[in-house]
Design a protein around this motif. Structure first.
Motif, PDB file in Angstrom:
ATOM      1  N   ALA A 134       0.793  -1.222   0.000  1.00  6.77           N
ATOM      2  CA  ALA A 134       0.000   0.000   0.000  1.00  6.77           C
ATOM      3  C   ALA A 134       0.835   1.287   0.000  1.00  6.77           C
ATOM      4  CB  ALA A 134      -0.951  -0.020   1.193  1.00  6.77           C
ATOM      5  N   HIS A 135       2.061   1.208   0.562  1.00  7.96           N
ATOM      6  CA  HIS A 135       2.893   2.430   0.571  1.00  7.96           C
ATOM      7  C   HIS A 135       3.174   2.909  -0.842  1.00  7.96           C
ATOM      8  CE1 HIS A 135       3.856   1.350   4.644  1.00  7.96           C
ATOM      9  NE2 HIS A 135       4.378   0.218   4.260  1.00  7.96           N
ATOM     10  N   VAL A 136       3.366   1.952  -1.712  1.00  9.71           N
ATOM     11  CA  VAL A 136       3.738   2.302  -3.084  1.00  9.71           C
ATOM     12  C   VAL A 136       2.588   3.041  -3.756  1.00  9.71           C
ATOM     13  CG1 VAL A 136       4.423   1.365  -5.314  1.00  9.71           C
ATOM     14  CG2 VAL A 136       5.249   0.303  -3.208  1.00  9.71           C
ATOM     15  N   ILE A 137       1.400   2.497  -3.572  1.00  8.95           N
ATOM     16  CA  ILE A 137       0.226   3.118  -4.186  1.00  8.95           C
ATOM     17  C   ILE A 137       0.019   4.512  -3.576  1.00  8.95           C
ATOM     18  CG2 ILE A 137      -2.267   2.886  -4.547  1.00  8.95           C
ATOM     19  CD1 ILE A 137      -0.673   0.718  -6.001  1.00  8.95           C
ATOM     20  N   GLN A 138       0.201   4.590  -2.260  1.00 11.56           N
ATOM     21  CA  GLN A 138       0.042   5.876  -1.593  1.00 11.56           C
ATOM     22  C   GLN A 138       1.029   6.912  -2.138  1.00 11.56           C
ATOM     23  OE1 GLN A 138      -2.417   6.545   0.539  1.00 11.56           O
ATOM     24  NE2 GLN A 138      -1.754   8.679   0.457  1.00 11.56           N
ATOM     25  N   LYS A 139       2.280   6.468  -2.320  1.00 13.85           N
ATOM     26  CA  LYS A 139       3.293   7.389  -2.855  1.00 13.85           C
ATOM     27  C   LYS A 139       2.923   7.862  -4.255  1.00 13.85           C
ATOM     28  CE  LYS A 139       7.279   6.808  -0.076  1.00 13.85           C
ATOM     29  NZ  LYS A 139       8.499   6.089   0.233  1.00 13.85           N
ATOM     30  N   ALA A 140       2.339   6.942  -5.020  1.00 11.88           N
ATOM     31  CA  ALA A 140       1.936   7.321  -6.375  1.00 11.88           C
ATOM     32  C   ALA A 140       0.806   8.353  -6.313  1.00 11.88           C
ATOM     33  CB  ALA A 140       1.498   6.091  -7.159  1.00 11.88           C
ATOM     34  N   ILE A 184       9.088   4.716  -7.978  1.00 12.07           N
ATOM     35  CA  ILE A 184       8.782   4.483  -6.572  1.00 12.07           C
ATOM     36  C   ILE A 184       9.374   3.129  -6.214  1.00 12.07           C
ATOM     37  CG2 ILE A 184       6.941   4.150  -4.897  1.00 12.07           C
ATOM     38  CD1 ILE A 184       5.229   5.883  -6.936  1.00 12.07           C
ATOM     39  N   LEU A 185      10.281   3.168  -5.251  1.00  9.63           N
ATOM     40  CA  LEU A 185      10.914   1.907  -4.867  1.00  9.63           C
ATOM     41  C   LEU A 185       9.904   1.059  -4.123  1.00  9.63           C
ATOM     42  CD1 LEU A 185      14.496   2.555  -3.507  1.00  9.63           C
ATOM     43  CD2 LEU A 185      13.790   1.165  -5.463  1.00  9.63           C
ATOM     44  N   SER A 186       9.668  -0.113  -4.645  1.00  9.68           N
ATOM     45  CA  SER A 186       8.663  -0.962  -4.035  1.00  9.68           C
ATOM     46  C   SER A 186       9.372  -2.096  -3.309  1.00  9.68           C
ATOM     47  CB  SER A 186       7.768  -1.509  -5.140  1.00  9.68           C
ATOM     48  OG  SER A 186       7.012  -2.566  -4.663  1.00  9.68           O
ATOM     49  N   ASN A 187       9.173  -2.157  -2.002  1.00 12.14           N
ATOM     50  CA  ASN A 187       9.869  -3.173  -1.213  1.00 12.14           C
ATOM     51  C   ASN A 187       8.952  -4.354  -0.927  1.00 12.14           C
ATOM     52  OD1 ASN A 187      12.150  -1.376  -0.896  1.00 12.14           O
ATOM     53  ND2 ASN A 187      10.850  -0.238   0.535  1.00 12.14           N
ATOM     54  N   TYR A 188       9.578  -5.505  -0.793  1.00  8.29           N
ATOM     55  CA  TYR A 188       8.794  -6.675  -0.399  1.00  8.29           C
ATOM     56  C   TYR A 188       8.550  -6.615   1.101  1.00  8.29           C
ATOM     57  CZ  TYR A 188      10.073  -8.463  -4.962  1.00  8.29           C
ATOM     58  OH  TYR A 188      10.228  -8.617  -6.316  1.00  8.29           O
TER      59      TYR A 188
HETATM   60  C1  LIG Z   1      11.618   1.016   0.179  1.00  7.85           C
HETATM   61  O1  LIG Z   1      12.836   1.048   0.884  1.00  7.85           O
HETATM   62  C2  LIG Z   1      13.699   2.120   0.509  1.00  7.85           C
HETATM   63  C3  LIG Z   1      15.007   1.939   1.244  1.00  7.85           C
HETATM   64  O2  LIG Z   1      14.811   1.596   2.577  1.00  7.85           O
HETATM   65  C4  LIG Z   1      13.010   3.446   0.826  1.00  7.85           C
HETATM   66  O3  LIG Z   1      13.830   4.509   0.397  1.00  7.85           O
HETATM   67  C5  LIG Z   1      11.682   3.498   0.065  1.00  7.85           C
HETATM   68  O4  LIG Z   1      10.988   4.664   0.400  1.00  7.85           O
HETATM   69  C6  LIG Z   1      10.831   2.288   0.413  1.00  7.85           C
HETATM   70  N1  LIG Z   1       9.664   2.331  -0.431  1.00  7.85           N
HETATM   71  C7  LIG Z   1       8.425   2.531   0.037  1.00  7.85           C
HETATM   72  C8  LIG Z   1       7.350   2.582  -0.977  1.00  7.85           C
HETATM   73  O5  LIG Z   1       8.169   2.657   1.208  1.00  7.85           O
END
Ligand SMILES: *[C@@H]1O[C@H](CO)[C@@H](O)[C@H](O)[C@H]1NC(C)=O
Ligand SMILES: *[C@@H]1O[C@H](CO)[C@@H](O)[C@H](O)[C@H]1NC(C)=O
Length: 680
Positions: A170-176, A194-198
């Motif tokens: 959800a963070h990714v969608i929110q950032k978008a 947008i860096l998408s983390n697992y």
């Molecule tokens: C994913 O991790 C990176 C490095 O920790 C961070 O910069 C980035 O904001 C994170 N992405 C999201 C969508 O939270």
């Protein structure tokens, strides 16, 4: 449409015979269709915004078009559901595993499927897009495109670009959203990343999260979504294309078994023990927090630790247990009873297909009343564990959607329980003996495998479909490309291309089938597996036919030659642009090149290595090709079941035939920079 069927079947087995098929150029008609259908999926959450489509959606009337469907009853059934308010509204949660949603989806699918011609299908779809739930629309629409005779060659965008919400947290969608609201531009040339983390990155909260790069891999999840779209459990064989359903039960079990084996290797690489089957009596120890926000903005429910499965609205825990016991009884007793009292003696020969269908409880099951639908029942019991009788309106969990169920560690525990039944049955079939493996006159002299190297690389995909924009902007976008190109950037497991060489001598010229497997050598504690334990963990890496000549043969295979893996899916943008350009005659478009992405991702062929190397067993078996013995799950056949030679019991000494070879291989993991510059 023979080739289409082959591709379809092989998708499930992850065994595409595609490479054998010569290049096939798409004709204008196909490109036109594809162009129209892709447009419909663009920003699919929105109401139709193109003037042409808007006009159709407003004016199309089902009641006036009965004669445009193969049988008017399907329109009538649909209208009954629709007019009586059965259909979910837009914005409501949808799951193909909910009984009611399944009824409606079937009615909607039938409407699409039985449209007499493409034009009617298209108009019906345009109309439906504005009138039914968006997730349900995409579901029924995708199925229809895959199964209709006139659209089978149409390639749809990868599921993660249709509904990115189901694939990134959800963070990714929110950032978008934030970026969009602030008006941050992004273009094709310089998108906004947008860096998408697992889950569990950078620090895992629980051990299960260590393999989230695998369980949340967008390619893997898309593959399983497609497996469901190709063989939805509610498809009746008599009603739709029968060709398609050969061995659906066996396909179901085999794929689950291979997934588990593959998952186990990934776990070993991360020092995790094998999964335990789920249990009705004990609380679920592994909690799960999906961090997903569904298409409608509502969070997929989290599951706290220690929750017991409880009776849900349509199923008692006791019932699921009964179904399971009946299946075990049938296997142990040796007879399965069909609804019409026909008895099947399942010891006579391999009835895995029949067993698979009763376990999945698909519509090919010989007795759904008696054997139930264990697999789905488990998904529902454990999937709806936090709101068993729907008294809080909690959304479907990730387990209740084919696009997301692999994300939950519990899925693999459910799969383990199912696959145990498979082995219970297989273990009762006659043991394979030396004679079942040997190939007289053929001997493998040596096998050598390149150094196997895995690494993580970056992958970008478009998030556009996750947010809506105003109609005129969207129209402009389709014409000129997006002003707001936001992409999720994710690292994904990949491996360096590798080759292996097999030296075989033969005393005659003969057609053969070569199978290549790898499996774990040691368990998580470093104890060497016994052969009987190891059987279940072998993963099929490659299978191909080879014409052996008399004397010495050197078979060289490169990982790129392995046909049954899927290639990378084209991005929605590229697919759309290529289709459009080809329709105008500006470039060529080959159907087979685009269709290949339905398979199991090539990138995941190897489990992640370790710094010092993950030791694996490498196994090669050469068998005689036999004409006339085809198996719909295998492109090259010798009459053996998928899973052969490890599906049934055998003694390890019996497998010591000259035409088999057990060797070792090691997978190391490197950083991407190290892979770019060759390591010594
Ligand atoms: C994913 O991790 C990176 C490095 O920790 C961070 O910069 C980035 O904001 C994170 N992405 C999201 C969508 O939270
Ligand atoms: C009973 O049903 C099975 C399929 O479920 C079918 O193959 C068989 O022919 C049927 N037998 C009779 C006697 O109707």
């Amino acid at each position: 449409m023979r080739t289409a069927t082959v591709v379809v079947l092989s998708l499930l087995a992850a065994l595409a015979a595609a490479a054998v098929v010569p290049h096939r150029e798409a004709d204008k008609d196909l490109l036109q269709k594809q162009y129209k259908l892709l447009r419909l999926l663009y920003r699919v959450q929105q109401y139709n915004f193109l003037p042409e489509e808007k006009a159709i959606a407003e004016s199309y009337n089902l009641e006036e078009n009965f004669d445009h469907y193969k049988d008017p009853q399907y329109v009538k059934i649909f209208l009954k559901f629709y007019n009586n308010g059965y259909f979910k509204q837009r914005g409501e949660s949808f799951s193909p595993y909910y009984q009611r949603d399944q009824y409606d989806s079937k009615a909607l699918f039938d409407l699409f499927y039985y449209a007499k011609d493409f034009d009617t299908f298209y108009k019906t779809a345009v109309w439906a897009k504005d009138h039914v739930n968006e997730a349900q629309f995409v579901y029924a629409f995708t199925l229809a495109v895959l199964h209709r005779e006139d659209t089978r060659d149409v390639v749809l965008p990868a599921p993660y670009e249709i509904f990115p919400q189901l694939f990134v947290n959800a963070h990714v969608i929110q950032k978008a959203y934030d970026a969009r609201l602030r008006g941050i531009p992004g273009t094709k040339e310089s998108p906004y990343y947008i860096l998408s983390n697992y889950s569990g990155y950078p620090v895992a909260y629980n051990p299960e999260e260590l393999v989230s790069y695998f369980t949340e891999d967008v390619g893997l999840n898309s593959f399983f979504a497609y497996a469901h779209y190709m063989y939805p459990y509610w498809f009746e064989e008599a009603k739709y294309d029968v060709q398609l359903f050969q061995k659906r039960g066996e396909a179901f079990l085999y794929i689950l078994q291979q997934l588990l084996a593959r998952y186990h290797l990934e776990r070993l690489s991360n020092h995790l023990p094998d999964v335990q089957p789920v249990d009705y009596e004990r609380p679920v120890k592994v909690g799960y927090y999906p961090e997903l926000r569904l298409q409608n903005g509502i969070e997929a429910p989290a599951r706290p630790e220690g929750v017991f499965p409880r009776d849900i609205d349509f199923l008692f825990v006791e019932e699921a247990k009964n179904f399971e016991r009946r299946i075990y009884d049938a296997i142990d007793y040796g007879y399965v009873y069909a609804e019409n009292q026909t008895k099947y003696n399942i010891r006579e020969h391999d009835f895995t297909d029949l067993i698979g269908s009763i376990i999945e409880g698909n519509y090919g099951s010989v007795n759904r009343y008696y054997y139930g639908s264990l697999f789905r029942n488990l998904l529902s019991l454990f999937g709806h564990i936090v709101d068993p009788v729907h008294s809080y309106g909690v959304s479907p969990s990730v387990l209740e959607q084919p696009e997301t169920f692999l994300r939950d560690p519990l899925f693999y525990r459910i799969a383990k329980r199912i696959v145990s039944i498979y082995y219970r049955y297989k273990n009762q079939l006659t043991r394979y003996t030396y004679q079942d493996f040997e190939f007289k006159g053929v001997e493998i002299n040596s096998v050598s495998v390149d150094k196997l190297v895995t690494y993580f690389d970056y992958f970008d995909f478009d998030l556009s479909n996750a947010f809506t924009i105003s109609g005129p902007e969207a129209v402009k976008e389709i014409e000129d490309g997006s002003q707001y190109k936001y992409v999720a950037r994710q690292y994904r497991l990949n491996h360096k291309p590798f080759s292996y060489h097999v030296k075989v001598t033969s005393d005659k010229e003969v057609d053969s089938v070569v199978r290549v497997f790898f499996g774990p050598r040691y368990d998580v504690n470093g104890r060497e597996y016994t052969f009987d334990e190891q059987r279940q963990y072998y993963v099929l890496l490659d299978i191909f036919t080879y014409k052996l000549k008399s004397g010495e043969n050197v078979i060289e295979r490169n990982s790129k030659d392995i046909e049954y893996y899927g290639s990378e899916a084209p991005s929605f943008f590229d697919l759309f642009r290529d289709t459009q350009a080809a329709a105008k005659g500006e470039q060529k478009y080959f159907v087979d090149e685009y269709k290949q992405h339905f398979g199991f991702p090539q990138r995941l062929a190897l489990p992640r290595g370790t710094r010092n190397g993950l030791p694996l067993n490498f196994f090669v078996l050469v068998t005689p090709a036999r004409e006339g013995y085809t198996h719909p799950l295998l492109p090259y056949s010798d009459g053996h079941a998928p899973g052969y030679p490890f599906d049934r019991r055998s003694f390890d000494f019996d497998l010591q035939v000259p035409n088999a070879y057990f060797g070792d291989a090691v997978v190391v993991h490197r950083r991407q920079e190290e892979v770019a510059t060759p390591v010594a």
